[in-house]
Design an enzyme around this catalytic site. Structure first.
Site, PDB file in Angstrom:
ATOM      1  N   ARG A   1       1.220   6.444  -6.982  1.00  0.00           N
ATOM      2  CA  ARG A   1       0.063   7.290  -7.291  1.00  0.00           C
ATOM      3  C   ARG A   1       0.456   8.758  -7.285  1.00  0.00           C
ATOM      4  O   ARG A   1       0.096   9.514  -8.205  1.00  0.00           O
ATOM      5  CB  ARG A   1      -1.056   7.042  -6.275  1.00  0.00           C
ATOM      6  CG  ARG A   1      -2.246   7.977  -6.432  1.00  0.00           C
ATOM      7  CD  ARG A   1      -3.381   7.621  -5.496  1.00  0.00           C
ATOM      8  NE  ARG A   1      -2.993   7.592  -4.104  1.00  0.00           N
ATOM      9  CZ  ARG A   1      -3.829   7.316  -3.097  1.00  0.00           C
ATOM     10  NH1 ARG A   1      -5.098   7.026  -3.362  1.00  0.00           N
ATOM     11  NH2 ARG A   1      -3.413   7.300  -1.852  1.00  0.00           N
TER      12      ARG A   1
ATOM     13  N   ARG B   1     -11.803  13.355   2.838  1.00  0.00           N
ATOM     14  CA  ARG B   1     -12.689  12.425   3.544  1.00  0.00           C
ATOM     15  C   ARG B   1     -14.036  12.265   2.843  1.00  0.00           C
ATOM     16  O   ARG B   1     -14.675  11.221   2.972  1.00  0.00           O
ATOM     17  CB  ARG B   1     -12.910  12.913   4.970  1.00  0.00           C
ATOM     18  CG  ARG B   1     -11.647  12.991   5.811  1.00  0.00           C
ATOM     19  CD  ARG B   1     -11.042  11.625   6.055  1.00  0.00           C
ATOM     20  NE  ARG B   1      -9.824  11.709   6.878  1.00  0.00           N
ATOM     21  CZ  ARG B   1      -9.046  10.684   7.165  1.00  0.00           C
ATOM     22  NH1 ARG B   1      -9.348   9.486   6.689  1.00  0.00           N
ATOM     23  NH2 ARG B   1      -7.969  10.847   7.904  1.00  0.00           N
TER      24      ARG B   1
ATOM     25  N   GLU C   1     -14.192  -1.255   6.837  1.00  0.00           N
ATOM     26  CA  GLU C   1     -14.217   0.098   6.286  1.00  0.00           C
ATOM     27  C   GLU C   1     -15.536   0.288   5.553  1.00  0.00           C
ATOM     28  O   GLU C   1     -16.064  -0.653   4.949  1.00  0.00           O
ATOM     29  CB  GLU C   1     -13.034   0.317   5.332  1.00  0.00           C
ATOM     30  CG  GLU C   1     -12.943   1.722   4.745  1.00  0.00           C
ATOM     31  CD  GLU C   1     -11.608   1.982   4.077  1.00  0.00           C
ATOM     32  OE1 GLU C   1     -10.569   1.901   4.788  1.00  0.00           O
ATOM     33  OE2 GLU C   1     -11.593   2.264   2.862  1.00  0.00           O
TER      34      GLU C   1
ATOM     35  N   TYR D   1      -0.843  13.005   7.303  1.00  0.00           N
ATOM     36  CA  TYR D   1      -0.411  11.917   8.172  1.00  0.00           C
ATOM     37  C   TYR D   1       1.096  11.992   8.439  1.00  0.00           C
ATOM     38  O   TYR D   1       1.873  12.341   7.550  1.00  0.00           O
ATOM     39  CB  TYR D   1      -0.717  10.568   7.523  1.00  0.00           C
ATOM     40  CG  TYR D   1      -2.140  10.078   7.668  1.00  0.00           C
ATOM     41  CD1 TYR D   1      -3.088  10.772   8.410  1.00  0.00           C
ATOM     42  CD2 TYR D   1      -2.535   8.901   7.052  1.00  0.00           C
ATOM     43  CE1 TYR D   1      -4.381  10.305   8.539  1.00  0.00           C
ATOM     44  CE2 TYR D   1      -3.832   8.424   7.170  1.00  0.00           C
ATOM     45  CZ  TYR D   1      -4.746   9.128   7.921  1.00  0.00           C
ATOM     46  OH  TYR D   1      -6.040   8.661   8.050  1.00  0.00           O
TER      47      TYR D   1
ATOM     48  N   TYR E   1       0.828  -1.209   0.000  1.00  0.00           N
ATOM     49  CA  TYR E   1       0.000   0.000   0.000  1.00  0.00           C
ATOM     50  C   TYR E   1       0.860   1.256   0.000  1.00  0.00           C
ATOM     51  O   TYR E   1       0.559   2.228  -0.711  1.00  0.00           O
ATOM     52  CB  TYR E   1      -0.935   0.010   1.206  1.00  0.00           C
ATOM     53  CG  TYR E   1      -1.745   1.287   1.298  1.00  0.00           C
ATOM     54  CD1 TYR E   1      -2.650   1.626   0.287  1.00  0.00           C
ATOM     55  CD2 TYR E   1      -1.597   2.166   2.365  1.00  0.00           C
ATOM     56  CE1 TYR E   1      -3.388   2.804   0.359  1.00  0.00           C
ATOM     57  CE2 TYR E   1      -2.337   3.333   2.445  1.00  0.00           C
ATOM     58  CZ  TYR E   1      -3.226   3.650   1.431  1.00  0.00           C
ATOM     59  OH  TYR E   1      -3.944   4.815   1.493  1.00  0.00           O
TER      60      TYR E   1
END
Length: 330
Positions: A158, A223, A323, A210, A151
């Site tokens: 990305r 979000r 999730e 983060y 990830y």
């Protein structure tokens, strides 16, 4: 200068949000309806259709037969292919989808870089350049230690591939691990001619802020995203994260409670009505099959009547077991 009433351009209308619904039936029937922008089937048992608007999502449903997910707009829809890209557009909206094999692009980082660069290049030629919502599905999402975790490698690629695509703000997004083979990356998105309104959750640190412990490249997503007409909220993948820390490790019941608290805070911050209703489709991604029955029961208790698609998928942090993402219509 053009004066009011003297050939002044008409104000651009904000397009009504696509209607997202879950429905049993055939892909061919759904694709034959006017205004169908995209149709999704789930798992290995989903019947294929030879249409660019059809996409088989490599996540197995816990409830079978699983319904189709259908996106529809108030307009005729054009569609086609551009190499590996599938596209459809109508009513000011654009659907794009791309699948790549990591073995051909140097692993998760190289494949994500290639995928986002390819999407960026296509969008640059379209009037619908405002990306509002993205889904990313990759295999073995938590494999690898430290910065070598797949990830984190995906996030690196990305960011490299997107370039300045999201310079004006990140879209809402989901990244989930599938079990259909480690080498398959699937990305699809919804874009519009007009910008949406990114929404953050006051209970959570914005993902792009983060700290370094979560990898060299923070995840790039909002979000949620309020769609241009103000009639819908596209909700990103939401897990049991408070601040930036995972909560209730190993406890799916407590994690789901934290997720629902996060969703309510998000709705309030977006100015949307509290709660979810029968027109607010959600997906629940569950890591451990043994937890599926509990998650189903709790969601039926807490969100009665809300359509929920229960899927076997791995959350981007190994300690997180559930999730949710989805839509809330005004």
């Amino acid at each position: 200068m053009v004066q009011a009433g003297e050939n002044a351009p008409a104000p651009q209308l904000r397009p009504r949000a696509p209607r997202v619904s879950y429905r049993h039936g055939t892909a061919q029937a759904a694709l034959g309806e006017r205004g169908t922008l995209a149709v999704f089937g789930f798992g290995a048992g989903a019947a294929e259709a030879d249409d660019p608007r059809w996409l088989g999502v490599p996540l197995e449903p816990f409830d079978t037969p699983a319904p189709l997910e259908i996106w529809q707009v108030d307009a005729d829809v054009a569609h086609g292919r551009d190499g590996a890209l599938r596209w459809a557009c109508g009513g000011g909206w654009l659907y794009l989808a791309l699948e790549l094999d990591e073995r051909e692009h140097g692993g998760p980082a190289g494949t994500a870089r290639r995928a986002y660069a390819r999407l960026r290049g296509f969008l640059a030629r379209c009037p619908q350049q405002r990306v509002l919502r993205v889904w990313n599905y990759l295999g073995e999402i938590n494999h690898g230690e430290g910065d070598a975790e797949r990830y984190k490698q995906f996030c690196n690629g990305r960011a490299a591939g997107m370039g300045d695509l999201f310079a004006d703000g990140y879209p809402a997004a989901t990244a989930i691990g599938h079990h259909a083979g480690a080498h398959r990356l699937q990305v699809y998105l919804l874009a519009c001619e007009q910008a949406g309104m990114p929404v953050e959750n006051p209970r959570q640190l914005s993902a792009w802020r983060y700290p370094r412990q979560y990898g060299p490249t923070p995840p790039g997503f909002a979000r949620a995203m309020g769609l241009p007409a103000g009639d819908a909220l596209a909700i990103s993948g939401t897990a049991a994260v408070v601040g930036h820390a995972s909560a209730h490790a190993g406890d799916p019941r407590a994690q789901l409670g934290e997720i629902l608290a996060n969703l309510e805070a998000l709705l309030a911050n977006a100015g949307m009505p509290a709660g979810f209703d029968t027109h607010s489709p959600l997906k629940a991604y569950v890591r451990r099959p043994a937890d599926a029955a509990l998650v189903r029961e709790l969601l039926q208790q807490r969100l009665p009547g809300v359509p929920v698609l229960l899927l076997h998928g791995d959350v981007c942090r190994e300690e997180l077991l559930v999730e949710l993402d989805g839509w809330r219509y005004a």
